[in-house]
Design a protein around this motif. Structure first.
Motif, mmCIF file in Angstrom:
data_model
loop_
_atom_site.group_PDB
_atom_site.id
_atom_site.type_symbol
_atom_site.label_atom_id
_atom_site.label_comp_id
_atom_site.label_asym_id
_atom_site.label_seq_id
_atom_site.Cartn_x
_atom_site.Cartn_y
_atom_site.Cartn_z
ATOM 1 N N MET A 69 0.805 -1.203 0.000
ATOM 2 C CA MET A 69 0.000 0.000 0.000
ATOM 3 C C MET A 69 0.851 1.271 0.000
ATOM 4 S SD MET A 69 -3.254 -0.341 -0.036
ATOM 5 C CE MET A 69 -4.571 -1.431 0.290
ATOM 6 N N THR A 70 1.956 1.262 0.684
ATOM 7 C CA THR A 70 2.791 2.456 0.752
ATOM 8 C C THR A 70 3.279 2.862 -0.627
ATOM 9 O OG1 THR A 70 3.534 1.774 2.931
ATOM 10 C CG2 THR A 70 4.797 3.492 1.860
ATOM 11 N N SER A 71 3.680 1.889 -1.444
ATOM 12 C CA SER A 71 4.197 2.216 -2.767
ATOM 13 C C SER A 71 3.134 2.879 -3.634
ATOM 14 C CB SER A 71 4.737 0.970 -3.462
ATOM 15 O OG SER A 71 3.698 0.046 -3.669
ATOM 16 N N ILE A 72 1.891 2.439 -3.523
ATOM 17 C CA ILE A 72 0.824 3.030 -4.324
ATOM 18 C C ILE A 72 0.602 4.477 -3.915
ATOM 19 C CG2 ILE A 72 -1.640 2.929 -4.855
ATOM 20 C CD1 ILE A 72 -1.399 -0.140 -4.583
ATOM 21 N N GLN A 73 0.576 4.749 -2.623
ATOM 22 C CA GLN A 73 0.397 6.121 -2.157
ATOM 23 C C GLN A 73 1.565 6.993 -2.616
ATOM 24 O OE1 GLN A 73 0.067 5.648 2.062
ATOM 25 N NE2 GLN A 73 -2.069 5.048 1.976
ATOM 26 N N PHE A 74 2.762 6.467 -2.580
ATOM 27 C CA PHE A 74 3.945 7.231 -2.969
ATOM 28 C C PHE A 74 3.909 7.562 -4.446
ATOM 29 C CE2 PHE A 74 8.057 8.746 -1.849
ATOM 30 C CZ PHE A 74 8.810 8.663 -3.011
ATOM 31 N N THR A 75 3.556 6.583 -5.281
ATOM 32 C CA THR A 75 3.569 6.807 -6.714
ATOM 33 C C THR A 75 2.399 7.652 -7.190
ATOM 34 O OG1 THR A 75 2.480 4.680 -7.064
ATOM 35 C CG2 THR A 75 4.878 4.720 -7.246
ATOM 36 N N GLU A 76 1.344 7.764 -6.402
ATOM 37 C CA GLU A 76 0.233 8.621 -6.810
ATOM 38 C C GLU A 76 0.638 10.093 -6.786
ATOM 39 O OE1 GLU A 76 -2.986 7.630 -4.233
ATOM 40 O OE2 GLU A 76 -3.587 5.913 -5.416
ATOM 41 N N THR A 77 1.614 10.443 -5.976
ATOM 42 C CA THR A 77 2.010 11.833 -5.853
ATOM 43 C C THR A 77 3.220 12.177 -6.706
ATOM 44 O OG1 THR A 77 3.371 11.336 -3.927
ATOM 45 C CG2 THR A 77 1.095 12.008 -3.516
ATOM 46 N N VAL A 126 16.649 6.640 -9.088
ATOM 47 C CA VAL A 126 17.073 5.258 -8.837
ATOM 48 C C VAL A 126 17.086 4.996 -7.334
ATOM 49 C CG1 VAL A 126 18.994 3.635 -9.063
ATOM 50 C CG2 VAL A 126 18.356 5.090 -10.985
ATOM 51 N N ASN A 127 17.518 5.970 -6.566
ATOM 52 C CA ASN A 127 17.550 5.830 -5.108
ATOM 53 C C ASN A 127 16.143 5.622 -4.554
ATOM 54 O OD1 ASN A 127 18.629 5.791 -2.510
ATOM 55 N ND2 ASN A 127 18.446 8.004 -2.293
ATOM 56 N N GLU A 128 15.184 6.417 -4.994
ATOM 57 C CA GLU A 128 13.800 6.271 -4.538
ATOM 58 C C GLU A 128 13.226 4.919 -4.960
ATOM 59 O OE1 GLU A 128 12.374 10.942 -4.626
ATOM 60 O OE2 GLU A 128 12.317 9.768 -6.480
ATOM 61 N N ALA A 129 13.525 4.500 -6.181
ATOM 62 C CA ALA A 129 13.040 3.209 -6.665
ATOM 63 C C ALA A 129 13.615 2.069 -5.837
ATOM 64 C CB ALA A 129 13.403 3.024 -8.139
ATOM 65 N N SER A 130 14.882 2.177 -5.476
ATOM 66 C CA SER A 130 15.496 1.111 -4.674
ATOM 67 C C SER A 130 14.840 1.010 -3.303
ATOM 68 C CB SER A 130 17.001 1.343 -4.533
ATOM 69 O OG SER A 130 17.283 2.423 -3.675
ATOM 70 N N PRO A 146 9.758 5.860 -14.432
ATOM 71 C CA PRO A 146 8.342 6.195 -14.277
ATOM 72 C C PRO A 146 7.713 5.377 -13.149
ATOM 73 C CG PRO A 146 8.878 5.784 -16.577
ATOM 74 C CD PRO A 146 10.064 5.366 -15.776
ATOM 75 N N ALA A 147 6.876 5.991 -12.358
ATOM 76 C CA ALA A 147 6.237 5.324 -11.223
ATOM 77 C C ALA A 147 5.425 4.116 -11.676
ATOM 78 C CB ALA A 147 5.343 6.316 -10.474
ATOM 79 N N GLU A 148 4.820 4.205 -12.856
ATOM 80 C CA GLU A 148 4.033 3.069 -13.341
ATOM 81 C C GLU A 148 4.906 1.848 -13.619
ATOM 82 O OE1 GLU A 148 4.112 5.453 -17.472
ATOM 83 O OE2 GLU A 148 2.846 5.897 -15.784
ATOM 84 N N GLU A 149 6.187 2.070 -13.925
ATOM 85 C CA GLU A 149 7.110 0.955 -14.113
ATOM 86 C C GLU A 149 7.350 0.217 -12.799
ATOM 87 O OE1 GLU A 149 9.101 -0.733 -16.611
ATOM 88 O OE2 GLU A 149 7.347 0.090 -17.577
ATOM 89 N N ILE A 150 7.462 0.973 -11.728
ATOM 90 C CA ILE A 150 7.657 0.362 -10.410
ATOM 91 C C ILE A 150 6.420 -0.460 -10.052
ATOM 92 C CG2 ILE A 150 8.043 0.805 -7.951
ATOM 93 C CD1 ILE A 150 10.444 1.524 -9.712
ATOM 94 N N GLU A 151 5.251 0.104 -10.254
ATOM 95 C CA GLU A 151 4.006 -0.614 -9.960
ATOM 96 C C GLU A 151 3.884 -1.873 -10.819
ATOM 97 O OE1 GLU A 151 0.417 1.675 -9.699
ATOM 98 O OE2 GLU A 151 1.521 3.398 -8.953
ATOM 99 N N ARG A 152 4.229 -1.764 -12.100
ATOM 100 C CA ARG A 152 4.175 -2.918 -12.990
ATOM 101 C C ARG A 152 5.124 -4.011 -12.507
ATOM 102 N NH1 ARG A 152 7.303 -5.090 -16.265
ATOM 103 N NH2 ARG A 152 8.769 -3.362 -16.317
ATOM 104 N N TYR A 153 6.329 -3.635 -12.142
ATOM 105 C CA TYR A 153 7.314 -4.608 -11.679
ATOM 106 C C TYR A 153 6.842 -5.289 -10.396
ATOM 107 C CZ TYR A 153 11.656 -6.751 -10.242
ATOM 108 O OH TYR A 153 12.596 -7.662 -9.860
ATOM 109 N N ILE A 154 6.308 -4.495 -9.465
ATOM 110 C CA ILE A 154 5.811 -5.065 -8.201
ATOM 111 C C ILE A 154 4.672 -6.044 -8.466
ATOM 112 C CG2 ILE A 154 4.548 -4.510 -6.075
ATOM 113 C CD1 ILE A 154 6.229 -1.904 -5.954
ATOM 114 N N ASN A 155 3.755 -5.689 -9.360
ATOM 115 C CA ASN A 155 2.624 -6.562 -9.659
ATOM 116 C C ASN A 155 3.055 -7.858 -10.354
ATOM 117 O OD1 ASN A 155 0.762 -4.831 -8.510
ATOM 118 N ND2 ASN A 155 0.412 -3.734 -10.430
ATOM 119 N N GLU A 156 4.119 -7.793 -11.143
ATOM 120 C CA GLU A 156 4.603 -8.986 -11.848
ATOM 121 C C GLU A 156 5.384 -9.911 -10.924
ATOM 122 O OE1 GLU A 156 6.796 -7.896 -15.318
ATOM 123 O OE2 GLU A 156 5.016 -7.180 -16.364
#
Length: 62
Positions: free
Chosen positions: A1-9, A15-19, A51-61
């Motif tokens: 849930m935290t990642s979704i809230q973070f990427t919405e904003t 790279v540091n934030e993504a890690s 892109p934040a959507e890439e992080i979400e896609r990777y997490i979902n996969e």
């Protein structure tokens, strides 16, 4: 849930934030980019944004 809230904003992450979101090292994020598992945008020689959507896609996969 935290990642979704973070990427919405925020639409682009460093790279540091993504890690931190993926709970992996910075080197692992660069490895994922090299393996084409994460797409990124090179803003300059020293700045890579993901892109934040890439992080979400990777997490979902995974």
């Amino acid at each position: 849930m935290t990642s979704i809230q973070f990427t919405e904003t925020k639409y682009m992450l460093t790279v540091n934030e993504a890690s931190k979101m993926l709970n992996v090292s910075i080197h692992t994020v660069y490895r994922l980019i090299e393996q084409n598992k994460l797409k990124c945008k090179k803003m300059s020689v020293r700045k890579t944004m993901i892109p934040a959507e890439e992080i979400e896609r990777y997490i979902n996969e995974h």
